[in-house]
Design a protein around this motif. Structure first.
Motif, PDB file in Angstrom:
ATOM      1  N   ALA A 165      28.235  -6.124   2.867  1.00 43.32           N
ATOM      2  CA  ALA A 165      28.002  -4.744   2.415  1.00 43.32           C
ATOM      3  C   ALA A 165      26.537  -4.356   2.629  1.00 43.32           C
ATOM      4  O   ALA A 165      26.243  -3.210   2.999  1.00 43.32           O
ATOM      5  CB  ALA A 165      28.405  -4.588   0.956  1.00 43.32           C
ATOM      6  N   ALA A 166      25.622  -5.287   2.423  1.00 39.64           N
ATOM      7  CA  ALA A 166      24.202  -5.005   2.651  1.00 39.64           C
ATOM      8  C   ALA A 166      23.938  -4.799   4.139  1.00 39.64           C
ATOM      9  O   ALA A 166      23.192  -3.892   4.528  1.00 39.64           O
ATOM     10  CB  ALA A 166      23.336  -6.139   2.095  1.00 39.64           C
ATOM     11  N   ARG A 167      24.547  -5.628   4.968  1.00 36.86           N
ATOM     12  CA  ARG A 167      24.391  -5.460   6.423  1.00 36.86           C
ATOM     13  C   ARG A 167      24.911  -4.087   6.864  1.00 36.86           C
ATOM     14  O   ARG A 167      24.255  -3.377   7.619  1.00 36.86           O
ATOM     15  CB  ARG A 167      25.142  -6.544   7.184  1.00 36.86           C
ATOM     16  CG  ARG A 167      24.487  -7.878   7.133  1.00 36.86           C
ATOM     17  CD  ARG A 167      25.063  -8.826   8.187  1.00 36.86           C
ATOM     18  NE  ARG A 167      24.386 -10.081   8.119  1.00 36.86           N
ATOM     19  CZ  ARG A 167      23.124 -10.300   8.475  1.00 36.86           C
ATOM     20  NH1 ARG A 167      22.403  -9.324   8.939  1.00 36.86           N
ATOM     21  NH2 ARG A 167      22.584 -11.495   8.367  1.00 36.86           N
ATOM     22  N   ALA A 168      26.091  -3.744   6.386  1.00 36.98           N
ATOM     23  CA  ALA A 168      26.687  -2.447   6.743  1.00 36.98           C
ATOM     24  C   ALA A 168      25.816  -1.300   6.226  1.00 36.98           C
ATOM     25  O   ALA A 168      25.635  -0.290   6.910  1.00 36.98           O
ATOM     26  CB  ALA A 168      28.097  -2.342   6.176  1.00 36.98           C
ATOM     27  N   GLY A 169      25.263  -1.469   5.033  1.00 39.61           N
ATOM     28  CA  GLY A 169      24.396  -0.434   4.464  1.00 39.61           C
ATOM     29  C   GLY A 169      23.144  -0.225   5.292  1.00 39.61           C
ATOM     30  O   GLY A 169      22.754   0.912   5.572  1.00 39.61           O
ATOM     31  N   GLN A 170      22.507  -1.319   5.710  1.00 40.89           N
ATOM     32  CA  GLN A 170      21.316  -1.183   6.548  1.00 40.89           C
ATOM     33  C   GLN A 170      21.661  -0.512   7.878  1.00 40.89           C
ATOM     34  O   GLN A 170      20.917   0.343   8.348  1.00 40.89           O
ATOM     35  CB  GLN A 170      20.655  -2.539   6.793  1.00 40.89           C
ATOM     36  CG  GLN A 170      19.705  -2.939   5.699  1.00 40.89           C
ATOM     37  CD  GLN A 170      18.763  -4.039   6.125  1.00 40.89           C
ATOM     38  OE1 GLN A 170      19.106  -4.906   6.937  1.00 40.89           O
ATOM     39  NE2 GLN A 170      17.573  -4.030   5.568  1.00 40.89           N
ATOM     40  N   GLU A 171      22.770  -0.908   8.450  1.00 42.03           N
ATOM     41  CA  GLU A 171      23.191  -0.302   9.717  1.00 42.03           C
ATOM     42  C   GLU A 171      23.425   1.204   9.542  1.00 42.03           C
ATOM     43  O   GLU A 171      23.014   2.003  10.374  1.00 42.03           O
ATOM     44  CB  GLU A 171      24.467  -1.006  10.209  1.00 42.03           C
ATOM     45  CG  GLU A 171      24.749  -0.844  11.674  1.00 42.03           C
ATOM     46  CD  GLU A 171      23.616  -1.339  12.574  1.00 42.03           C
ATOM     47  OE1 GLU A 171      23.330  -0.616  13.557  1.00 42.03           O
ATOM     48  OE2 GLU A 171      23.015  -2.395  12.311  1.00 42.03           O
ATOM     49  N   ARG A 172      24.062   1.570   8.447  1.00 38.23           N
ATOM     50  CA  ARG A 172      24.353   2.981   8.155  1.00 38.23           C
ATOM     51  C   ARG A 172      23.057   3.776   7.940  1.00 38.23           C
ATOM     52  O   ARG A 172      22.951   4.927   8.362  1.00 38.23           O
ATOM     53  CB  ARG A 172      25.238   3.062   6.907  1.00 38.23           C
ATOM     54  CG  ARG A 172      25.669   4.444   6.502  1.00 38.23           C
ATOM     55  CD  ARG A 172      26.528   4.481   5.245  1.00 38.23           C
ATOM     56  NE  ARG A 172      25.782   4.041   4.057  1.00 38.23           N
ATOM     57  CZ  ARG A 172      25.943   2.885   3.427  1.00 38.23           C
ATOM     58  NH1 ARG A 172      26.832   2.012   3.852  1.00 38.23           N
ATOM     59  NH2 ARG A 172      25.226   2.571   2.380  1.00 38.23           N
ATOM     60  N   LEU A 173      22.061   3.163   7.324  1.00 38.14           N
ATOM     61  CA  LEU A 173      20.820   3.867   6.989  1.00 38.14           C
ATOM     62  C   LEU A 173      19.824   3.930   8.137  1.00 38.14           C
ATOM     63  O   LEU A 173      18.916   4.767   8.123  1.00 38.14           O
ATOM     64  CB  LEU A 173      20.153   3.199   5.780  1.00 38.14           C
ATOM     65  CG  LEU A 173      20.896   3.313   4.463  1.00 38.14           C
ATOM     66  CD1 LEU A 173      20.203   2.465   3.399  1.00 38.14           C
ATOM     67  CD2 LEU A 173      20.993   4.758   4.019  1.00 38.14           C
ATOM     68  N   LYS A 174      19.957   3.065   9.127  1.00 39.90           N
ATOM     69  CA  LYS A 174      18.986   2.983  10.227  1.00 39.90           C
ATOM     70  C   LYS A 174      18.662   4.339  10.837  1.00 39.90           C
ATOM     71  O   LYS A 174      17.494   4.648  11.073  1.00 39.90           O
ATOM     72  CB  LYS A 174      19.508   2.058  11.332  1.00 39.90           C
ATOM     73  CG  LYS A 174      18.941   0.697  11.295  1.00 39.90           C
ATOM     74  CD  LYS A 174      19.421  -0.090  12.497  1.00 39.90           C
ATOM     75  CE  LYS A 174      19.108  -1.546  12.292  1.00 39.90           C
ATOM     76  NZ  LYS A 174      19.684  -2.374  13.321  1.00 39.90           N
ATOM     77  N   ASP A 175      19.689   5.128  11.102  1.00 43.15           N
ATOM     78  CA  ASP A 175      19.486   6.418  11.768  1.00 43.15           C
ATOM     79  C   ASP A 175      18.812   7.445  10.865  1.00 43.15           C
ATOM     80  O   ASP A 175      18.324   8.464  11.355  1.00 43.15           O
ATOM     81  CB  ASP A 175      20.819   6.982  12.266  1.00 43.15           C
ATOM     82  CG  ASP A 175      21.442   6.116  13.343  1.00 43.15           C
ATOM     83  OD1 ASP A 175      20.698   5.374  14.016  1.00 43.15           O
ATOM     84  OD2 ASP A 175      22.683   6.159  13.497  1.00 43.15           O
ATOM     85  N   GLN A 176      18.781   7.189   9.572  1.00 46.90           N
ATOM     86  CA  GLN A 176      18.187   8.140   8.624  1.00 46.90           C
ATOM     87  C   GLN A 176      16.723   7.835   8.315  1.00 46.90           C
ATOM     88  O   GLN A 176      16.059   8.603   7.621  1.00 46.90           O
ATOM     89  CB  GLN A 176      18.978   8.131   7.314  1.00 46.90           C
ATOM     90  CG  GLN A 176      20.426   8.529   7.473  1.00 46.90           C
ATOM     91  CD  GLN A 176      21.196   8.319   6.185  1.00 46.90           C
ATOM     92  OE1 GLN A 176      20.665   8.499   5.097  1.00 46.90           O
ATOM     93  NE2 GLN A 176      22.451   7.933   6.308  1.00 46.90           N
ATOM     94  N   LEU A 177      16.228   6.721   8.826  1.00 48.96           N
ATOM     95  CA  LEU A 177      14.848   6.321   8.547  1.00 48.96           C
ATOM     96  C   LEU A 177      13.874   7.164   9.362  1.00 48.96           C
ATOM     97  O   LEU A 177      14.185   7.602  10.475  1.00 48.96           O
ATOM     98  CB  LEU A 177      14.664   4.833   8.853  1.00 48.96           C
ATOM     99  CG  LEU A 177      15.440   3.899   7.934  1.00 48.96           C
ATOM    100  CD1 LEU A 177      15.433   2.482   8.491  1.00 48.96           C
ATOM    101  CD2 LEU A 177      14.870   3.933   6.532  1.00 48.96           C
ATOM    102  N   PRO A 178      12.678   7.379   8.828  1.00 50.53           N
ATOM    103  CA  PRO A 178      11.698   8.209   9.551  1.00 50.53           C
ATOM    104  C   PRO A 178      11.199   7.505  10.811  1.00 50.53           C
ATOM    105  O   PRO A 178      11.209   6.272  10.883  1.00 50.53           O
ATOM    106  CB  PRO A 178      10.581   8.392   8.534  1.00 50.53           C
ATOM    107  CG  PRO A 178      10.714   7.270   7.573  1.00 50.53           C
ATOM    108  CD  PRO A 178      12.175   6.907   7.546  1.00 50.53           C
ATOM    109  N   PRO A 179      10.736   8.291  11.779  1.00 48.98           N
ATOM    110  CA  PRO A 179      10.173   7.692  12.993  1.00 48.98           C
ATOM    111  C   PRO A 179       9.013   6.767  12.623  1.00 48.98           C
ATOM    112  O   PRO A 179       8.239   7.047  11.717  1.00 48.98           O
ATOM    113  CB  PRO A 179       9.660   8.900  13.788  1.00 48.98           C
ATOM    114  CG  PRO A 179      10.358  10.081  13.201  1.00 48.98           C
ATOM    115  CD  PRO A 179      10.682   9.739  11.783  1.00 48.98           C
ATOM    116  N   GLY A 180       8.943   5.654  13.298  1.00 49.95           N
ATOM    117  CA  GLY A 180       7.865   4.704  13.058  1.00 49.95           C
ATOM    118  C   GLY A 180       8.116   3.753  11.899  1.00 49.95           C
ATOM    119  O   GLY A 180       7.262   2.937  11.575  1.00 49.95           O
TER     120      GLY A 180
END
Length: 187
Positions: A165-180
């Protein structure tokens, strides 16, 4: 908050004592968790009350009563029981974690984060750190604090590399993180 989530926050290993008798607060608590998982709230309540009657200072019994009351929609009763659990054993991290879950259930995310942070402080052996960081991540995500959510999931994965679930959560959030965000010069 689902019952499965609540049952997943069960009693810590440092608080479980094994004896030759089946008539122990720990056995009654374990039975209560089983009944809670089955949505048999009356039986769960009776088991947690049995644990309480066997040892009135057993914090897990009050935590179980809190979980049962919460699952049964009795928020005020759940709060009362979890406060007693914290008084009985201020170092019992699951009581602090479940207080955070209670706060989340009434949309008090900032208060939930404080409870999770307190659980981490009190959990000296890090027996509950995976659960705590995961709950923090869910709360941060709910608060739209994507970076904090991502970092909390990273703390989960440091401790449990197979936490799907943590792996899936990080994958899901990756695109929402700010540039850099992943820049080596960021910190």
């Amino acid at each position: 908050c689902s019952v499965a989530l609540m049952v997943g926050l069960a009693c810590g290993a440092s608080n479980v004592m094994i004896s030759g008798s089946l008539n122990t607060p720990e056995t009654a608590y374990a039975n209560g968790l089983r009944y809670l998982e089955e949505n048999a709230f009356a039986k769960a309540r009776a088991s947690f009350q049995r644990a309480q009657s066997l040892d009135s200072d057993y914090a897990a019994a009050y935590e179980g009563l809190s979980r049962t009351a919460h699952a049964d929609g009795k928020t005020n009763e759940a709060i009362r029981h979890i406060q007693i659990a914290k008084i009985k054993d201020s170092g019992y991290a699951p009581a602090w974690i479940f207080t955070g879950v209670l706060y989340n259930s009434v949309n008090r995310s900032a208060a939930a984060i404080v409870e999770f942070q307190e659980a981490l402080i009190r959990d000296k052996d890090e027996l509950w750190s995976v659960t705590t960081y995961y709950q923090m991540a869910l709360t941060y995500e709910k608060m739209d604090r994507t970076e904090d959510a991502y970092n909390s999931l990273g703390e989960v994965l440091k401790r449990d590399t197979l936490h799907m679930a943590a792996r899936a959560g990080q994958e899901r959030l990756k695109d929402q993180l700010p540039p850099g965000f992943f820049s080596p010069f960021r910190h």
